[in-house]
Design a protein around this motif. Structure first.
Motif, PDB file in Angstrom:
ATOM      1  N   PHE A  95      66.461  53.932  22.633  1.00  0.00           N
ATOM      2  CA  PHE A  95      66.251  55.311  22.179  1.00  0.00           C
ATOM      3  C   PHE A  95      66.187  56.275  23.362  1.00  0.00           C
ATOM      4  N   MET A  96      65.363  55.947  24.355  1.00  0.00           N
ATOM      5  CA  MET A  96      65.230  56.830  25.503  1.00  0.00           C
ATOM      6  C   MET A  96      66.501  56.823  26.356  1.00  0.00           C
TER       7      MET A  96
ATOM      8  N   PRO B 182      65.521  56.920  35.112  1.00  0.00           N
ATOM      9  CA  PRO B 182      65.963  55.815  35.988  1.00  0.00           C
ATOM     10  C   PRO B 182      65.613  54.447  35.407  1.00  0.00           C
ATOM     11  N   PRO B 183      66.248  53.392  35.911  1.00  0.00           N
ATOM     12  CA  PRO B 183      65.998  52.026  35.426  1.00  0.00           C
ATOM     13  C   PRO B 183      64.538  51.594  35.551  1.00  0.00           C
ATOM     14  N   ILE B 184      63.861  52.015  36.614  1.00  0.00           N
ATOM     15  CA  ILE B 184      62.480  51.588  36.825  1.00  0.00           C
ATOM     16  C   ILE B 184      61.581  52.052  35.678  1.00  0.00           C
ATOM     17  N   ALA B 185      61.915  53.205  35.079  1.00  0.00           N
ATOM     18  CA  ALA B 185      61.120  53.729  33.963  1.00  0.00           C
ATOM     19  C   ALA B 185      61.192  52.783  32.769  1.00  0.00           C
TER      20      ALA B 185
ATOM     21  N   ILE C 215      58.170  61.038  31.780  1.00  0.00           N
ATOM     22  CA  ILE C 215      57.498  61.544  32.994  1.00  0.00           C
ATOM     23  C   ILE C 215      58.159  60.980  34.252  1.00  0.00           C
ATOM     24  N   ILE C 216      58.430  59.671  34.236  1.00  0.00           N
ATOM     25  CA  ILE C 216      59.092  59.067  35.400  1.00  0.00           C
ATOM     26  C   ILE C 216      60.479  59.675  35.599  1.00  0.00           C
ATOM     27  N   GLY C 217      61.161  59.939  34.485  1.00  0.00           N
ATOM     28  CA  GLY C 217      62.483  60.569  34.554  1.00  0.00           C
ATOM     29  C   GLY C 217      62.435  61.960  35.156  1.00  0.00           C
TER      30      GLY C 217
END
Length: 561
Positions: A421-422, A430-433, A475-477
């Motif tokens: 979804f995100m 990013p992938p880490i999120a 938020i990480i994005g």
């Protein structure tokens, strides 16, 4: 007689499937894992239904209706609107990308590490939950119908072990030898048999209740407490009505839109039009399934009262009591067909995921398709053996079969859907999120189910964790966005022309879905007065809203183009 008819109908399905698939090219990954992208709407509808409709539905849902009421109907009926969402919004994107597996999208959107993480979650989910539960439910049904304990003079536990081993072995042969096309075609044939035989159970139950007179049988339904017909579940019911708008919505979005063993049928569509037709009409048939998987539970309550100690055996006991011996073989064929469909569909997806998303990227970059397919088959054989060995232990689940399945699924379904979804909504996350969010979700959900009783239904917990996980990724994005936005890459593998009647069909299906909740509610059959003028008025209002909505959507998205 029952065993002879069972052997006859089972052999017939096998022969027809062999004839239809003998010219299939199973040496290529597309040919084996996606049936050569040749599935039409009828096969997609039938295969989706049979993959989903297994002994678990018949046994687990009838058990919950027997013990509680029709609130469990939400798992079936609410699937309709989700299948519409999948057909209109997700399927066009999947077919544009030409993906074979959902982790392929994850890799394109995030990175290989996230894709492997999701692949492992899929595989663990199938190995520890889907496959063993399917085999156990099937074993319960077959053991009761054929009275295996009496036939072989063994105990209940031994009969479950034997039935599980037989079903698992046959299912593995179908999935491993024939590929997705064999699975899909056998599903469609078994689907016809299952619908016919499934309808026979309430029919003969009515005859039994009416002592040979079906009209008197319908009158006997009036003796069932009105509260049993209520689909608006309370907090003490297995499926509270509030969950339809929280966790159930998310679980269904995962299951129908992103679960590999389900969406693989739609990914194999010959074009978008056929894919949309198949998925949308599957939604219509899902609305009707309560009449063959839930209503019999209410009939069992009327016939047996509170005498059934293990509710999971209520449905097979009803079958043995009301169905003529000559038809038990036909019903057993349909039931085993449903079991095999679910089992071999998951096995095919296991082979697909492992071969294409783990083996090929890590060890088989220079291997040809034939070798990759062979590795997938070997892995599927290993997983089938594990499932056969572990399935009997499901009998010790404390809350019943269906509740066990759905609770354990919470570790995998909504977390995977969250990432997908995100991935579509937040194009620079990013992938880490994704890795942080899914780790947080799985660990926190595990704590709430194993160590901390929050007092909330597990579906509400899933919804809360979904929102928190989405916020974490958002938020990480914002803090560490990717350099470029994600854009769908169109590979032009199949024709992407949508079905022009998709909105009209969707409007009709939504009308039927809402009507089911109106009929089985306190303003319908669950009231003391039963079906009344309030019910009729509500149905008319529902029809007007759905008709106008369908016309407006069709005018905007079809006729203007």
């Amino acid at each position: 007689m029952a065993i002879i008819s069972f052997i006859f109908f089972s052999a017939l399905v096998g022969i027809i499937t062999f004839i239809k698939t003998k010219k299939s090219n199973l040496a290529t990954t597309d040919g084996y894992f996606l049936g050569g992208r040749s599935l039409t709407s009828g096969i997609i509808t039938g295969s989706l239904m049979l993959t989903n409709l297994s002994a678990l539905n018949f046994i687990g849902m009838s058990a919950q209706a027997y013990s509680h009421n029709m609130s469990v109907m939400g798992w079936e009926v609410c699937s309709a609107i989700i299948l519409i969402v999948v057909a209109l919004f997700l399927l066009p994107r999947y077919l544009k990308q030409g993906i074979t597996t959902i982790p392929e999208f994850i890799e394109a959107r995030f990175d290989k590490g996230t894709s492997k993480f999701i692949t492992i979650l899929f595989l663990v989910s199938y190995v520890v939950n889907a496959l063993p539960v399917t085999l156990y439910a099937g074993s319960v049904a077959i053991s009761e119908m054929f009275r295996v304990e009496e036939l072989l003079n063994i105990g209940y536990v031994e009969s479950i072990w034997i039935c599980g081993a037989i079903i698992g072995s046959v299912g593995a042969i179908y999935a491993i030898c024939g590929g997705l096309r064999a699975v899909a075609i056998s599903d469609s044939i078994n689907g016809i048999i299952l619908v016919i035989s499934g309808l026979l159970i309430p029919f003969f139950a009515l005859l039994y209740m009416g002592k040979g007179n079906i009209i008197d049988g319908f009158e006997m339904l009036g003796n069932i407490p009105h509260s049993k017909f209520n689909a608006i579940g309370s907090n003490t019911d297995p499926l509270p009505f509030s969950t339809l708008f929280t966790g159930l919505l998310l679980v269904n979005l995962y299951y129908w839109g992103t679960d590999q063993c389900i969406i693989q049928r739609a990914l194999a569509a010959v074009n978008l039009k056929e894919g949309q037709k198949g998925v949308i009409w599957a939604g219509f048939f899902k609305i009707l399934t309560p009449f063959i998987v839930i209503i019999p539970g209410l009939m069992a309550y009327e016939i047996f009262g509170d005498s059934v100690q293990n509710p999971d055996t209520a449905y097979p006991k009803l079958v043995n009591l009301v169905l003529p011996t000559s038809l038990i073989g036909l019903f057993a064929t349909a039931m085993i067909g449903a079991i095999l469909s679910s089992f071999n569909s998951v096995l095919n997806s296991v082979a697909t995921l492992f071969a294409l998303n783990i083996y090929k990227p890590m060890f088989g970059k220079n291997k040809n398709d034939d070798e990759v397919v062979k590795i997938g088959k070997i892995f599927a054989i290993i997983i089938a053996i594990i499932a056969i060995v572990t399935s009997p232990f499901i009998m010790y689940a404390p809350k019943g079969l269906l509740d066990y399945l759905q609770t354990i699924n919470g570790f995998f379904n909504v977390p995977i859907f969250t990432i997908i979804f995100m991935g579509y909504v937040a194009k620079r996350t990013p992938p880490i999120a994704a890795k942080i969010a899914i780790t947080f979700f799985v660990i926190t959900y595990g704590i709430t189910q194993l160590f901390w009783d929050t007092g909330l239904h597990f579906l509400h917990i899933s919804a809360i964790l979904f929102i928190i996980s989405c916020l974490i990724m958002y938020i990480i994005g914002k803090m560490y966005p990717t350099k470029d936005e994600f854009h769908l890459e169109e590979k032009h593998i199949v024709e992407i022309k949508p079905w022009d009647k998709r909105f009209r069909a969707s409007g009709f299906i939504i009308f039927v879905m809402v009507s089911m909740y109106i009929i089985f509610s306190p303003i319908g059959l669950a009231s003391e007065s039963g079906f009344n003028i309030k019910t009729i008025v509500a149905l008319i209002i529902n029809a007007i809203i759905c008709f106008i909505g369908a016309i407006l959507f069709e005018k905007k998205f079809v006729k203007e183009k």
